[in-house]
Design a protein around this motif. Structure first.
Motif, mmCIF file in Angstrom:
data_model
loop_
_atom_site.group_PDB
_atom_site.id
_atom_site.type_symbol
_atom_site.label_atom_id
_atom_site.label_comp_id
_atom_site.label_asym_id
_atom_site.label_seq_id
_atom_site.Cartn_x
_atom_site.Cartn_y
_atom_site.Cartn_z
ATOM 1 N N GLY A 12 -18.076 19.702 6.007
ATOM 2 C CA GLY A 12 -17.006 18.708 6.069
ATOM 3 C C GLY A 12 -17.317 17.488 5.221
ATOM 4 N N ASP A 13 -16.309 16.643 5.034
ATOM 5 C CA ASP A 13 -16.437 15.388 4.276
ATOM 6 C C ASP A 13 -16.851 15.615 2.828
ATOM 7 O OD1 ASP A 13 -15.817 14.078 6.655
ATOM 8 O OD2 ASP A 13 -17.924 13.978 7.252
ATOM 9 N N GLU A 14 -16.390 16.703 2.251
ATOM 10 C CA GLU A 14 -16.742 17.021 0.860
ATOM 11 C C GLU A 14 -15.874 16.243 -0.131
ATOM 12 O OE1 GLU A 14 -15.764 19.315 3.092
ATOM 13 O OE2 GLU A 14 -17.355 20.804 3.362
ATOM 14 N N GLY A 15 -14.784 15.660 0.383
ATOM 15 C CA GLY A 15 -13.834 14.974 -0.503
ATOM 16 C C GLY A 15 -12.513 15.740 -0.596
ATOM 17 N N LYS A 16 -12.185 16.483 0.470
ATOM 18 C CA LYS A 16 -10.951 17.293 0.467
ATOM 19 C C LYS A 16 -9.712 16.415 0.284
ATOM 20 C CE LYS A 16 -12.135 18.871 4.513
ATOM 21 N NZ LYS A 16 -13.501 18.352 4.588
ATOM 22 N N GLY A 17 -9.712 15.262 1.010
ATOM 23 C CA GLY A 17 -8.551 14.364 0.949
ATOM 24 C C GLY A 17 -8.256 13.944 -0.477
ATOM 25 N N LYS A 18 -9.293 13.546 -1.186
ATOM 26 C CA LYS A 18 -9.109 13.101 -2.570
ATOM 27 C C LYS A 18 -8.520 14.221 -3.442
ATOM 28 C CE LYS A 18 -11.119 12.170 -6.903
ATOM 29 N NZ LYS A 18 -11.924 11.421 -7.825
ATOM 30 N N ILE A 19 -9.085 15.420 -3.312
ATOM 31 C CA ILE A 19 -8.645 16.521 -4.182
ATOM 32 C C ILE A 19 -7.243 17.018 -3.778
ATOM 33 C CG2 ILE A 19 -9.238 18.835 -5.065
ATOM 34 C CD1 ILE A 19 -11.156 16.544 -6.018
ATOM 35 N N VAL A 43 -8.263 8.864 0.943
ATOM 36 C CA VAL A 43 -7.582 8.915 -0.354
ATOM 37 C C VAL A 43 -7.538 7.499 -0.921
ATOM 38 C CG1 VAL A 43 -5.444 9.522 -1.556
ATOM 39 C CG2 VAL A 43 -6.144 10.834 0.467
ATOM 40 N N MET A 44 -7.991 7.347 -2.157
ATOM 41 C CA MET A 44 -7.990 6.020 -2.789
ATOM 42 C C MET A 44 -7.310 6.096 -4.149
ATOM 43 S SD MET A 44 -11.909 4.918 -1.954
ATOM 44 C CE MET A 44 -11.849 3.241 -2.501
ATOM 45 N N PHE A 45 -6.434 5.146 -4.397
ATOM 46 C CA PHE A 45 -5.837 5.019 -5.734
ATOM 47 C C PHE A 45 -5.428 3.566 -5.912
ATOM 48 C CE2 PHE A 45 -2.788 6.734 -2.699
ATOM 49 C CZ PHE A 45 -1.746 5.815 -2.739
ATOM 50 N N GLY A 299 -19.198 8.390 8.613
ATOM 51 C CA GLY A 299 -18.021 9.172 8.992
ATOM 52 C C GLY A 299 -16.717 8.389 8.927
ATOM 53 N N ALA A 300 -15.677 9.066 8.364
ATOM 54 C CA ALA A 300 -14.362 8.427 8.237
ATOM 55 C C ALA A 300 -13.632 8.394 9.587
ATOM 56 C CB ALA A 300 -13.523 9.171 7.206
ATOM 57 N N THR A 301 -14.090 9.188 10.553
ATOM 58 C CA THR A 301 -13.424 9.230 11.860
ATOM 59 C C THR A 301 -14.197 8.430 12.895
ATOM 60 O OG1 THR A 301 -12.425 11.357 11.372
ATOM 61 C CG2 THR A 301 -12.620 10.811 13.696
ATOM 62 N N THR A 414 -15.680 11.949 -10.322
ATOM 63 C CA THR A 414 -16.735 10.992 -10.690
ATOM 64 C C THR A 414 -16.610 9.663 -9.947
ATOM 65 O OG1 THR A 414 -15.387 10.196 -12.519
ATOM 66 C CG2 THR A 414 -16.972 11.951 -13.024
ATOM 67 N N GLY A 415 -15.815 9.661 -8.873
ATOM 68 C CA GLY A 415 -15.658 8.438 -8.091
ATOM 69 C C GLY A 415 -14.635 8.670 -7.001
ATOM 70 N N PRO A 416 -14.511 7.753 -6.061
ATOM 71 C CA PRO A 416 -13.602 7.982 -4.925
ATOM 72 C C PRO A 416 -12.112 7.912 -5.277
ATOM 73 C CG PRO A 416 -14.657 5.821 -4.758
ATOM 74 C CD PRO A 416 -15.282 6.517 -5.923
ATOM 75 N N LYS A 417 -11.776 7.285 -6.398
ATOM 76 C CA LYS A 417 -10.356 7.071 -6.688
ATOM 77 C C LYS A 417 -9.704 8.266 -7.376
ATOM 78 C CE LYS A 417 -10.273 2.109 -6.905
ATOM 79 N NZ LYS A 417 -9.781 0.947 -7.623
HETATM 80 P P1 GDP Z 1 -12.909 14.801 3.458
HETATM 81 O O1 GDP Z 1 -13.013 14.766 4.934
HETATM 82 O O2 GDP Z 1 -13.409 16.087 2.872
HETATM 83 O O3 GDP Z 1 -11.526 14.456 2.946
HETATM 84 O O4 GDP Z 1 -13.896 13.674 2.897
HETATM 85 P P2 GDP Z 1 -14.056 12.171 3.470
HETATM 86 O O5 GDP Z 1 -12.886 11.384 3.031
HETATM 87 O O6 GDP Z 1 -14.379 12.203 4.915
HETATM 88 O O7 GDP Z 1 -15.393 11.751 2.751
HETATM 89 C C1 GDP Z 1 -15.524 11.746 1.360
HETATM 90 C C2 GDP Z 1 -15.839 10.315 0.912
HETATM 91 O O8 GDP Z 1 -16.268 10.339 -0.427
HETATM 92 C C3 GDP Z 1 -14.635 9.400 0.945
HETATM 93 O O9 GDP Z 1 -15.053 8.101 1.245
HETATM 94 C C4 GDP Z 1 -14.105 9.472 -0.489
HETATM 95 O O10 GDP Z 1 -13.411 8.283 -0.871
HETATM 96 C C5 GDP Z 1 -15.393 9.582 -1.255
HETATM 97 N N1 GDP Z 1 -15.320 10.357 -2.518
HETATM 98 C C6 GDP Z 1 -14.603 11.455 -2.817
HETATM 99 N N2 GDP Z 1 -14.909 11.909 -4.050
HETATM 100 C C7 GDP Z 1 -15.843 11.065 -4.542
HETATM 101 C C8 GDP Z 1 -16.588 11.024 -5.756
HETATM 102 O O11 GDP Z 1 -16.472 11.854 -6.649
HETATM 103 N N3 GDP Z 1 -17.494 10.002 -5.893
HETATM 104 C C9 GDP Z 1 -17.692 9.064 -4.920
HETATM 105 N N4 GDP Z 1 -18.595 8.110 -5.132
HETATM 106 N N5 GDP Z 1 -17.019 9.071 -3.769
HETATM 107 C C10 GDP Z 1 -16.113 10.072 -3.573
#
Ligand code: GDP
Ligand code: IMO
Ligand code: MG
Length: 432
Positions: A12-19, A43-45, A299-301, A414-417
């Motif tokens: 978990g917490d791999e960055g699913k929300g962002k992708i 999710v950040m933008f 943790g985001a939760t 390459t970043g959270p956004k």
């Molecule tokens: P999810 O549960 O899989 O959606 O992931 P989370 O949101 O719980 O945790 C992933 C964290 O990594 C979040 O804070 C994202 O903003 C951040 N994140 C996602 N992709 C990247 C990335 O490529 N680089 C960095 N530095 N942060 C990222």
């Protein structure tokens, strides 16, 4: 073919929300198919940050968002999330659809989850305390309440009387918590009140999904948790209570497997885990601490610090096979920017000395990771958006991961956004 599934390949917490948010640009609807508000998808933008727990991350893009039958829903929490989105300028009316067949996480589920964990002491699972396990138990035990049941106040009350009698007996006699017993009539009233507010969103989501399929629309199924938290395939009993693998997009989303063309596995460039349970490549030293602080691994939760360790190719290769992953989205490579060298776990040395490259049934606590060492890139890559600007050592690290886990990368983060992303083959999705 109309469906793409996004799954977590680790814990978990791999960055699913962002992708998911990124791919939603090309999607007509996003569907959650399992889990509940144990999930936390960030999710950040621009200047905005949103953390979604129940509502699919697609909602932020004005895209149809569906909570499928396989999700368990804490109704007051869902209403709160809708309100929070509205306060942040995101309207859900007309976009959000909630399955009448979804099961409700009731207050006793939350309470029993927390009491059980307290009783377990050191042996606790480390759940999110959101009542997810007890809610799925009642679903499978045929004692659950579904969203659509709230349409029928009288039969609802009869069911509540039956269910609550059992829960109160458990609270009184097993947990010595008679002061926390429930009253069927007040629960009925409370939930009918919630239902009035959620009713406009409730529908037969499989029917909606089928009509989208017929129209040839692009569907995105958003997984929650990760492959090794799967109830069947994960590190049982330190798992969540649903099937998190891509196959469950079918049962939990109401779609047949022949419609799924892509499965994107989200892969963090190192490994993290929240809660208890085995973690072969965990680093309990300064390197682990460094990963946590560089990666903001909290943790985001629940806000708990995440356990951190080296990349584990044994895990991810197994996840590629279990989920039928067609390509990988590699996240958080930038977190490794300051390392001189990096380690990749390529196998487990078992207690008997043998080397295992498939995730074993038992003995995770005793396995010794076999590492391969690669040079780090030791330069800033955070925010790079051009493939050509990525350092050679990063590309070598990536190529070795692709080779070890037997799947190609399609996205590099390459970043959270939203903006901090390199899509390697922009037109590869929903094509096959
Ligand atoms: P999810 O549960 O899989 O959606 O992931 P989370 O949101 O719980 O945790 C992933 C964290 O990594 C979040 O804070 C994202 O903003 C951040 N994140 C996602 N992709 C990247 C990335 O490529 N680089 C960095 N530095 N942060 C990222
Ligand atoms: P997302 O979707 C990371 C973990 C908990 C605990 C175990 C069981 O944000 O990746 P549960 O409350 O589900 O009964 O807890 O599962 N867990 C997660 N870990 N990310 C998640 O979701 C998780 N959802 C549950 O920490 O170890
Ligand atoms: Mg999360």
């Amino acid at each position: 073919m109309t469906a793409l599934v996004v799954v977590g390949t680790q814990w978990g917490d791999e960055g699913k929300g962002k992708i998911v948010d990124l791919l939603t640009e090309q999607a007509d609807a996003v569907v959650r198919y399992q889990g509940g508000n144990n999930a936390g998808h960030t999710v950040m933008f621009g200047d905005e940050t949103h953390i979604l727990h129940l509502i699919p991350s697609g909602i932020l893009r004005d895209t149809m968002s569906i909570l499928g039958n396989g999700v368990v829903i804490d109704l007051p929490e869902l209403l709160k999330e809708i309100e929070e989105l509205r306060e942040n300028g995101v309207e859900v009316q007309g976009k959000l659809h909630v399955s009448a067949r979804s099961h409700l996480v009731m207050p006793w589920h939350r309470l029993i989850d927390q009491l059980r964990e307290k009783d377990k002491g050191e042996k606790k699972i480390g759940t999110t305390g959101r009542g997810i396990g007890p809610a799925y138990e009642d679903k499978v035990g045929r004692r659950g309440i579904r969203m659509g049941d709230l349409r029928h106040p009288e039969t609802l009350l009869a069911r509540l009387q039956e269910i609550i009698a059992e829960k109160n007996a458990l609270l009184t006699h097993l947990y010595e918590a008679s002061d926390q017993c429930f009253d069927p009539v007040s629960i009925q009233q409370e939930y009918l009140g919630y239902f009035e507010r959620i009713q406009p969103f409730v529908t037969e989501t499989p029917v909606l999904v089928h009509s989208l399929v017929e129209q040839g629309r692009r569907l995105l199924f958003e997984g929650a948790q990760g492959t090794f938290l799967d109830i069947d395939h994960g590190t049982y009993p330190f798992v969540t209570s649903s099937n998190t693998v891509s196959g469950n997009a079918c049962a939990g989303g109401g779609i047949g497997p022949r419609h799924i063309s892509d499965v994107v596995g989200i892969v963090k460039a190192y490994t993290t885990r929240v809660g208890s349970g085995p973690f072969p490549t965990e680093l309990l030293d300064q390197t682990g601490e460094f990963l946590r602080s560089e990666g903001q691994e909290f943790g985001a939760t629940t806000g708990r610090p995440r356990r951190c360790g080296w990349f584990d190719a044994v895990l991810v290769r197994y996840a590629v096979r279990l989920n039928g992953i067609t390509s990988l989205a590699l996240t958080k490579l930038d977190v490794l920017d300051k390392f001189e060298t990096l380690k990749l776990c390529v196998g487990y040395r078992m207690k008997d000395g043998s080397i295992q490259t498939d995730f074993p049934f038992e003995g995770h606590d005793e396995v010794e990771p076999v590492y391969e060492e690669l040079p780090g890139w030791n330069t800033k890559t955070a925010g790079i958006t051009e493939y050509d600007q990525l350092p050679k050592n990063l590309l070598d690290y990536l190529a070795r991961i692709e080779e070890l886990v037997e799947a190609p990368a399609s996205i590099i983060s390459t970043g959270p956004k939203r903006e901090d992303t390199i899509v390697l083959q922009p037109d590869r999705f929903w094509k096959s």
